[in-house]
Design a protein around this motif. Structure first.
Motif, mmCIF file in Angstrom:
data_model
loop_
_atom_site.group_PDB
_atom_site.id
_atom_site.type_symbol
_atom_site.label_atom_id
_atom_site.label_comp_id
_atom_site.label_asym_id
_atom_site.label_seq_id
_atom_site.Cartn_x
_atom_site.Cartn_y
_atom_site.Cartn_z
ATOM 1 N N ARG A 66 71.634 7.027 34.101
ATOM 2 C CA ARG A 66 72.639 8.027 34.497
ATOM 3 C C ARG A 66 73.995 7.385 34.740
ATOM 4 N N ARG A 67 74.014 6.239 35.403
ATOM 5 C CA ARG A 67 75.299 5.579 35.658
ATOM 6 C C ARG A 67 75.926 5.075 34.366
ATOM 7 N N ASP A 121 75.571 17.889 29.676
ATOM 8 C CA ASP A 121 74.546 17.813 30.724
ATOM 9 C C ASP A 121 74.085 16.368 30.907
ATOM 10 N N PRO A 122 74.910 15.520 31.530
ATOM 11 C CA PRO A 122 74.520 14.112 31.698
ATOM 12 C C PRO A 122 73.250 13.923 32.512
ATOM 13 N N GLU A 123 72.965 14.835 33.435
ATOM 14 C CA GLU A 123 71.725 14.721 34.215
ATOM 15 C C GLU A 123 70.513 14.942 33.307
ATOM 16 N N GLY A 124 70.584 15.966 32.480
ATOM 17 C CA GLY A 124 69.508 16.216 31.533
ATOM 18 C C GLY A 124 69.377 15.105 30.506
ATOM 19 N N TRP A 125 70.508 14.551 30.103
ATOM 20 C CA TRP A 125 70.533 13.423 29.174
ATOM 21 C C TRP A 125 69.771 12.238 29.774
ATOM 22 N N ALA A 126 70.065 11.919 31.023
ATOM 23 C CA ALA A 126 69.373 10.818 31.699
ATOM 24 C C ALA A 126 67.888 11.108 31.849
ATOM 25 N N ASP A 127 67.555 12.335 32.186
ATOM 26 C CA ASP A 127 66.134 12.711 32.307
ATOM 27 C C ASP A 127 65.407 12.513 30.981
ATOM 28 N N ARG A 145 65.917 5.600 35.297
ATOM 29 C CA ARG A 145 66.709 6.825 35.309
ATOM 30 C C ARG A 145 68.060 6.627 36.001
ATOM 31 N N THR A 146 68.077 5.900 37.106
ATOM 32 C CA THR A 146 69.320 5.698 37.855
ATOM 33 C C THR A 146 70.330 4.905 37.035
ATOM 34 N N ASP A 154 78.262 7.307 32.112
ATOM 35 C CA ASP A 154 79.693 7.442 32.392
ATOM 36 C C ASP A 154 80.537 6.576 31.457
#
Length: 320
Positions: free
Chosen positions: A267-268, A247-253, A263-264, A271
């Motif tokens: 998230r990048r 869950d990379p989105e949750g990881w970033a959150d 956050r942006t 990768d």
């Protein structure tokens, strides 16, 4: 629970570590809930430390203490101020090479390195770095990987002009034209690319050292005397790692919320990060190559006993 340590001069910090070491160790009664004392560097690659609490048995909890200096974290392990440390692997290698009782008990994450050049430069290969000013964190994994790529190009580190910089200082130095490139970490590599002034020259993983980066360390005292704690932690660490990897989105959150990172960019940068907890054949091979390089550079004078450096039994016992 997060318990920040404010900046302090060396003497005060040493006194703090000693004072904490005098506190009673957590109960190790079978079946009793315990507090697992975890040291962590605030870094996206080490985010699973933030999620371990969620996967512990009822009655257990984590006590997270952020650290900045690796030496302080090593002292905390040696003085029994913490049970586990989420950090780069070098301090464990150096400690065990000196016969200090610190071991690697789990993988943490791989990758997280990039060689970045100015977007408007004509640098297209490692060979083009000859004579260029390259931002560098001395003896960090990022420098080791840069050296590996220079080796492949039949170059020496002396063929480039290394500029010592802190990780967060690299993007600004590149933008101002003070350096031509840097071998850095995430999210600083991503920030340079997002800013439009940086370009990825390469992700330097196609070499014997490969993707190895961070892990989890503990002391012989903990691994031998607090095995119930270690088993509970290993299961939770594995589940936390797998959850964030899926869950990379949750990881970033999580990183943005708990540590205040952009956050942006976080998230990048994910990768270019590879979470993992297993100590497998690939990990051991890359660790061995990394140890060889540290010995070649004089960081260690002799190789550590691998049977003592790696304590694999806890992660090998995990069933997920």
């Amino acid at each position: 629970m997060t318990k920040p340590i404010p900046p302090a001069p060396f003497g005060r910090r040493a006194m703090l570590v000693a004072a904490v070491a005098m506190l009673p160790a957590p109960s190790i009664a079978q079946g009793a809930g315990q507090t697992i004392r975890i040291a962590v560097v605030r870094a996206t690659v080490l985010a699973p430390a933030l999620l371990v609490q969620q996967f512990l048995p009822a009655g257990w909890r984590t006590d997270l203490t952020p650290f900045v200096a690796p030496g302080d974290m090593s002292n905390a392990l040696l003085t029994d101020s913490v049970d586990l440390a989420y950090i780069g692997l070098t301090i464990g290698i150096v400690a065990r090479s000196r016969e200090q009782p610190i071991s690697i008990v789990a993988n943490g994450a791989g990758k997280g390195t990039a060689i970045i050049v100015r977007a408007d430069s004509d640098i297209r290969s490692i060979a083009d770095l000859r004579g260029k000013r390259v931002g560098n964190i001395p003896l960090a994994i990022h420098e080791i990987l840069l050296r590996e790529e220079l080796r492949k190009a039949n170059m020496r580190i002396q063929d480039i002009n290394l500029i010592r910089l802190g990780p967060a200082d690299m993007p600004g130095a590149l933008q101002r034209g003070e350096i031509d490139a840097f071998a850095g970490n995430e999210p600083n590599a991503t920030l340079a690319v997002m800013g439009g002034y940086g370009r990825v020259l390469m992700f330097p993983y196609d070499n014997p050292v490969g993707t190895i980066n961070v892990g989890v360390l503990s002391s012989d005292r903990v691994t031998s005397q607090r095995q119930e704690l270690m088993r509970a932690w290993a299961e939770a660490h594995a589940k936390a790692t797998d959850r964030l990897a899926a869950d990379p989105e949750g990881w970033a959150d999580l990183v943005a919320r708990e540590w205040g990172y952009d956050r942006t960019a976080t998230r990048r940068s994910i990768d270019n990060i590879e979470l993992g907890w297993r100590i497998d054949a690939r990990f051991e091979s890359q660790l061995g190559a990394y140890i060889d390089r540290l010995q070649e550079l004089g960081v260690i004078t002799r190789k550590p006993d691998m049977s003592k450096l790696l304590v694999k039994s806890f992660v090998e016992g995990v069933r997920v």
